[in-house]
Enzyme design. Structure first.
Site, PDB file in Angstrom:
ATOM      1  N   LYS A  99       0.845  -1.214   0.000  1.00  0.00           N
ATOM      2  CA  LYS A  99       0.000   0.000   0.000  1.00  0.00           C
ATOM      3  C   LYS A  99       0.874   1.256   0.000  1.00  0.00           C
ATOM      4  O   LYS A  99       0.680   2.159  -0.806  1.00  0.00           O
ATOM      5  CB  LYS A  99      -0.932   0.034   1.236  1.00  0.00           C
ATOM      6  CG  LYS A  99      -1.921  -1.115   1.306  1.00  0.00           C
ATOM      7  CD  LYS A  99      -2.880  -0.961   2.480  1.00  0.00           C
ATOM      8  CE  LYS A  99      -2.242  -0.985   3.854  1.00  0.00           C
ATOM      9  NZ  LYS A  99      -1.607  -2.269   4.206  1.00  0.00           N
ATOM     10  N   ARG A 133     -10.433   1.400   7.244  1.00  0.00           N
ATOM     11  CA  ARG A 133     -10.041   0.045   7.615  1.00  0.00           C
ATOM     12  C   ARG A 133     -11.142  -0.688   8.379  1.00  0.00           C
ATOM     13  O   ARG A 133     -10.956  -1.838   8.787  1.00  0.00           O
ATOM     14  CB  ARG A 133      -8.814   0.123   8.512  1.00  0.00           C
ATOM     15  CG  ARG A 133      -7.665  -0.663   7.959  1.00  0.00           C
ATOM     16  CD  ARG A 133      -6.554  -0.533   8.935  1.00  0.00           C
ATOM     17  NE  ARG A 133      -5.556   0.299   8.348  1.00  0.00           N
ATOM     18  CZ  ARG A 133      -4.279   0.013   8.372  1.00  0.00           C
ATOM     19  NH1 ARG A 133      -3.851  -1.037   8.991  1.00  0.00           N
ATOM     20  NH2 ARG A 133      -3.410   0.803   7.822  1.00  0.00           N
ATOM     21  N   ARG A 171      11.507  -5.274   5.847  1.00  0.00           N
ATOM     22  CA  ARG A 171      11.255  -3.865   5.493  1.00  0.00           C
ATOM     23  C   ARG A 171      12.019  -2.900   6.401  1.00  0.00           C
ATOM     24  O   ARG A 171      12.090  -3.097   7.608  1.00  0.00           O
ATOM     25  CB  ARG A 171       9.767  -3.558   5.602  1.00  0.00           C
ATOM     26  CG  ARG A 171       9.481  -2.074   5.366  1.00  0.00           C
ATOM     27  CD  ARG A 171       8.016  -1.775   5.321  1.00  0.00           C
ATOM     28  NE  ARG A 171       7.349  -2.132   6.550  1.00  0.00           N
ATOM     29  CZ  ARG A 171       6.039  -2.114   6.708  1.00  0.00           C
ATOM     30  NH1 ARG A 171       5.265  -1.775   5.713  1.00  0.00           N
ATOM     31  NH2 ARG A 171       5.502  -2.453   7.851  1.00  0.00           N
ATOM     32  N   ARG A 198      10.135  -0.519  11.854  1.00  0.00           N
ATOM     33  CA  ARG A 198       9.013  -0.018  12.651  1.00  0.00           C
ATOM     34  C   ARG A 198       8.825  -0.797  13.947  1.00  0.00           C
ATOM     35  O   ARG A 198       9.126  -1.977  14.016  1.00  0.00           O
ATOM     36  CB  ARG A 198       7.723  -0.087  11.809  1.00  0.00           C
ATOM     37  CG  ARG A 198       7.509   1.150  10.984  1.00  0.00           C
ATOM     38  CD  ARG A 198       6.422   1.039   9.966  1.00  0.00           C
ATOM     39  NE  ARG A 198       5.242   0.312  10.376  1.00  0.00           N
ATOM     40  CZ  ARG A 198       4.197   0.108   9.572  1.00  0.00           C
ATOM     41  NH1 ARG A 198       4.207   0.580   8.334  1.00  0.00           N
ATOM     42  NH2 ARG A 198       3.151  -0.560   9.978  1.00  0.00           N
ATOM     43  N   ARG A 209      -1.723  -7.854  13.571  1.00  0.00           N
ATOM     44  CA  ARG A 209      -2.178  -6.927  12.513  1.00  0.00           C
ATOM     45  C   ARG A 209      -2.900  -7.698  11.411  1.00  0.00           C
ATOM     46  O   ARG A 209      -3.917  -7.251  10.889  1.00  0.00           O
ATOM     47  CB  ARG A 209      -0.986  -6.155  11.936  1.00  0.00           C
ATOM     48  CG  ARG A 209      -0.613  -4.942  12.783  1.00  0.00           C
ATOM     49  CD  ARG A 209       0.839  -4.551  12.606  1.00  0.00           C
ATOM     50  NE  ARG A 209       1.172  -4.137  11.262  1.00  0.00           N
ATOM     51  CZ  ARG A 209       2.404  -4.207  10.735  1.00  0.00           C
ATOM     52  NH1 ARG A 209       3.403  -4.663  11.468  1.00  0.00           N
ATOM     53  NH2 ARG A 209       2.623  -3.796   9.509  1.00  0.00           N
TER      54      ARG A 209
HETATM   55  P1  AP5 Z   1       4.707  -1.657   2.087  1.00  0.00           P
HETATM   56  O1  AP5 Z   1       4.436  -0.780   0.900  1.00  0.00           O
HETATM   57  O2  AP5 Z   1       5.437  -1.079   3.230  1.00  0.00           O
HETATM   58  O3  AP5 Z   1       3.370  -2.409   2.570  1.00  0.00           O
HETATM   59  P2  AP5 Z   1       2.057  -1.840   3.274  1.00  0.00           P
HETATM   60  O4  AP5 Z   1       0.892  -2.493   2.591  1.00  0.00           O
HETATM   61  O5  AP5 Z   1       2.082  -0.337   3.315  1.00  0.00           O
HETATM   62  O6  AP5 Z   1       2.196  -2.497   4.705  1.00  0.00           O
HETATM   63  P3  AP5 Z   1       2.087  -1.832   6.151  1.00  0.00           P
HETATM   64  O7  AP5 Z   1       2.773  -2.769   7.092  1.00  0.00           O
HETATM   65  O8  AP5 Z   1       2.562  -0.419   6.145  1.00  0.00           O
HETATM   66  O9  AP5 Z   1       0.574  -1.879   6.401  1.00  0.00           O
HETATM   67  P4  AP5 Z   1      -0.095  -1.685   7.756  1.00  0.00           P
HETATM   68  O10 AP5 Z   1      -1.493  -1.657   7.315  1.00  0.00           O
HETATM   69  O11 AP5 Z   1       0.226  -2.684   8.783  1.00  0.00           O
HETATM   70  O12 AP5 Z   1       0.562  -0.373   8.359  1.00  0.00           O
HETATM   71  P5  AP5 Z   1       0.019   1.097   8.571  1.00  0.00           P
HETATM   72  O13 AP5 Z   1       1.197   1.990   8.712  1.00  0.00           O
HETATM   73  O14 AP5 Z   1      -1.013   1.425   7.583  1.00  0.00           O
HETATM   74  O15 AP5 Z   1       5.521  -2.910   1.479  1.00  0.00           O
HETATM   75  C1  AP5 Z   1       5.978  -3.962   2.304  1.00  0.00           C
HETATM   76  C2  AP5 Z   1       7.383  -4.371   1.931  1.00  0.00           C
HETATM   77  O16 AP5 Z   1       7.345  -5.087   0.701  1.00  0.00           O
HETATM   78  C3  AP5 Z   1       8.379  -3.209   1.725  1.00  0.00           C
HETATM   79  O17 AP5 Z   1       9.614  -3.568   2.332  1.00  0.00           O
HETATM   80  C4  AP5 Z   1       8.522  -3.156   0.194  1.00  0.00           C
HETATM   81  O18 AP5 Z   1       9.774  -2.627  -0.169  1.00  0.00           O
HETATM   82  C5  AP5 Z   1       8.410  -4.639  -0.119  1.00  0.00           C
HETATM   83  N1  AP5 Z   1       8.240  -5.103  -1.483  1.00  0.00           N
HETATM   84  C6  AP5 Z   1       9.045  -5.999  -2.076  1.00  0.00           C
HETATM   85  N2  AP5 Z   1       8.691  -6.279  -3.306  1.00  0.00           N
HETATM   86  C7  AP5 Z   1       7.586  -5.570  -3.517  1.00  0.00           C
HETATM   87  C8  AP5 Z   1       6.744  -5.462  -4.661  1.00  0.00           C
HETATM   88  N3  AP5 Z   1       6.968  -6.121  -5.793  1.00  0.00           N
HETATM   89  N4  AP5 Z   1       5.679  -4.650  -4.553  1.00  0.00           N
HETATM   90  C9  AP5 Z   1       5.442  -3.965  -3.393  1.00  0.00           C
HETATM   91  N5  AP5 Z   1       6.225  -4.028  -2.292  1.00  0.00           N
HETATM   92  C10 AP5 Z   1       7.293  -4.823  -2.363  1.00  0.00           C
HETATM   93  O19 AP5 Z   1      -0.702   0.974  10.000  1.00  0.00           O
HETATM   94  C11 AP5 Z   1       0.042   0.741  11.179  1.00  0.00           C
HETATM   95  C12 AP5 Z   1      -0.880   0.736  12.383  1.00  0.00           C
HETATM   96  O20 AP5 Z   1      -1.545   2.008  12.508  1.00  0.00           O
HETATM   97  C13 AP5 Z   1      -2.035  -0.292  12.345  1.00  0.00           C
HETATM   98  O21 AP5 Z   1      -1.632  -1.561  12.792  1.00  0.00           O
HETATM   99  C14 AP5 Z   1      -3.042   0.379  13.285  1.00  0.00           C
HETATM  100  O22 AP5 Z   1      -2.713   0.188  14.640  1.00  0.00           O
HETATM  101  C15 AP5 Z   1      -2.890   1.852  12.944  1.00  0.00           C
HETATM  102  N6  AP5 Z   1      -3.797   2.314  11.880  1.00  0.00           N
HETATM  103  C16 AP5 Z   1      -3.443   2.818  10.659  1.00  0.00           C
HETATM  104  N7  AP5 Z   1      -4.538   3.141   9.941  1.00  0.00           N
HETATM  105  C17 AP5 Z   1      -5.615   2.842  10.721  1.00  0.00           C
HETATM  106  C18 AP5 Z   1      -7.016   2.925  10.520  1.00  0.00           C
HETATM  107  N8  AP5 Z   1      -7.556   3.400   9.363  1.00  0.00           N
HETATM  108  N9  AP5 Z   1      -7.839   2.497  11.536  1.00  0.00           N
HETATM  109  C19 AP5 Z   1      -7.328   2.039  12.685  1.00  0.00           C
HETATM  110  N10 AP5 Z   1      -6.003   1.915  12.941  1.00  0.00           N
HETATM  111  C20 AP5 Z   1      -5.156   2.308  11.958  1.00  0.00           C
HETATM  112 MG    MG Z   2       2.298   1.093   4.861  1.00  0.00          MG
END
Ligand code: AP5
Ligand code: MG
Length: 212
Positions: A13, A88, A122, A155, A166
């Site tokens: 994402k 979400r 990551r 992180r 998660r």
């Molecule tokens: P990356 O792009 O980092 O993946 P991502 O989908 O963004 O994963 P996240 O871990 O950031 O999602 P998340 O939902 O847990 O975290 P968020 O910060 O939103 O890619 C992953 C890896 O793959 C990277 O190393 C990349 O380089 C690699 N990769 C390798 N090959 C690839 C390829 N071909 N294509 C793509 N990538 C590749 O949320 C964190 C926390 O915040 C949550 O747990 C929750 O507590 C809170 N939170 C956030 N939003 C909300 C909400 N709306 N409601 C409630 N709580 C929330």
């Molecule tokens: Mg992310």
């Protein structure tokens, strides 16, 4: 254009939202980044959010909705945005319906083994939030961001227990959104189950899905 990027942890994402934002010239809004900024600045909402984030639980809807509404009021959102990580829950989706008409929901579908594999490797820039992977998207110099020279870090919610939690939260509370947006006729899916596809190759396919 108003796009939601939906998918499990590690689906890309953040990686692809940032690239879409550059190509489509609309801001990339990550609820996770907004929450982490609030945690590091120790704001009232950030202090409350931290206890949920560290465990891998979703932050309560009222906190996230409050922060996101504030962000939508900024003038750079007038022509659209790429939403990464919001909504979400169904409650968040219904709140969003009241303030914006979404054009596309891009669903990044990956199997759980690939999510775990990607997250374990990551690292992210503390300064500009650029995302790397120690296996597949390596920085030119260890520990240093190619874009801004900032420090790369892992992180705090990247422990095996928090990653598992998660993914559980995703299945229970976020997956129902797939049906919600499918029923609205705006869901577009990109499926990836290979761990060796370069990011750029996936991105070009995603771009053609978004433009189709
Ligand atoms: P990356 O792009 O980092 O993946 P991502 O989908 O963004 O994963 P996240 O871990 O950031 O999602 P998340 O939902 O847990 O975290 P968020 O910060 O939103 O890619 C992953 C890896 O793959 C990277 O190393 C990349 O380089 C690699 N990769 C390798 N090959 C690839 C390829 N071909 N294509 C793509 N990538 C590749 O949320 C964190 C926390 O915040 C949550 O747990 C929750 O507590 C809170 N939170 C956030 N939003 C909300 C909400 N709306 N409601 C409630 N709580 C929330
Ligand atoms: Mg992310």
């Amino acid at each position: 254009m108003k796009i939601i990027v939906l998918g499990p942890q590690g689906s890309g994402k953040g990686t692809h939202s940032s690239k879409l934002s550059n190509v489509l010239n609309v801001p990339h809004i990550s609820s996770g980044d907004i929450l982490r900024d609030n945690v590091s600045k120790q704001t009232e909402l950030g202090i409350k959010a931290k206890e949920y984030m560290d465990k891998g639980d979703l932050v309560p809807d009222e906190i996230v909705i409050q922060l996101m509404k504030k962000r939508f009021e900024e003038s750079d959102c007038n022509d659209g945005f790429i939403l990464d990580g919001f909504p979400r829950t169904l409650e968040q989706a219904k709140e969003l319906d009241k303030i914006a008409e979404i054009d596309i929901v891009l669903y990044l579908e990956i199997p759980e083994w690939l999510a775990i594999e990607r997250l374990g490797n990551r690292v992210v820039c503390k300064n500009c939030k650029e995302i790397y992977n120690l296996k597949s998207v390596r920085p030119k110099q260890d520990g240093i961001c190619d874009e801004c020279g900032g420090e790369l870090y892992q992180r705090e919610d990247e422990t095996p227990e928090a990653i598992k939690q998660r993914l559980n939260e995703y299945k229970e509370k976020t997956e129902p959104l797939i049906e919600y947006y499918k029923n609205k006729g705006i869901l577009k899916t990109f499926f990836c189950d290979k761990d060796n596809v370069p990011v750029e190759e996936n991105f070009q396919k995603i771009l053609s899905i978004v433009r189709s």
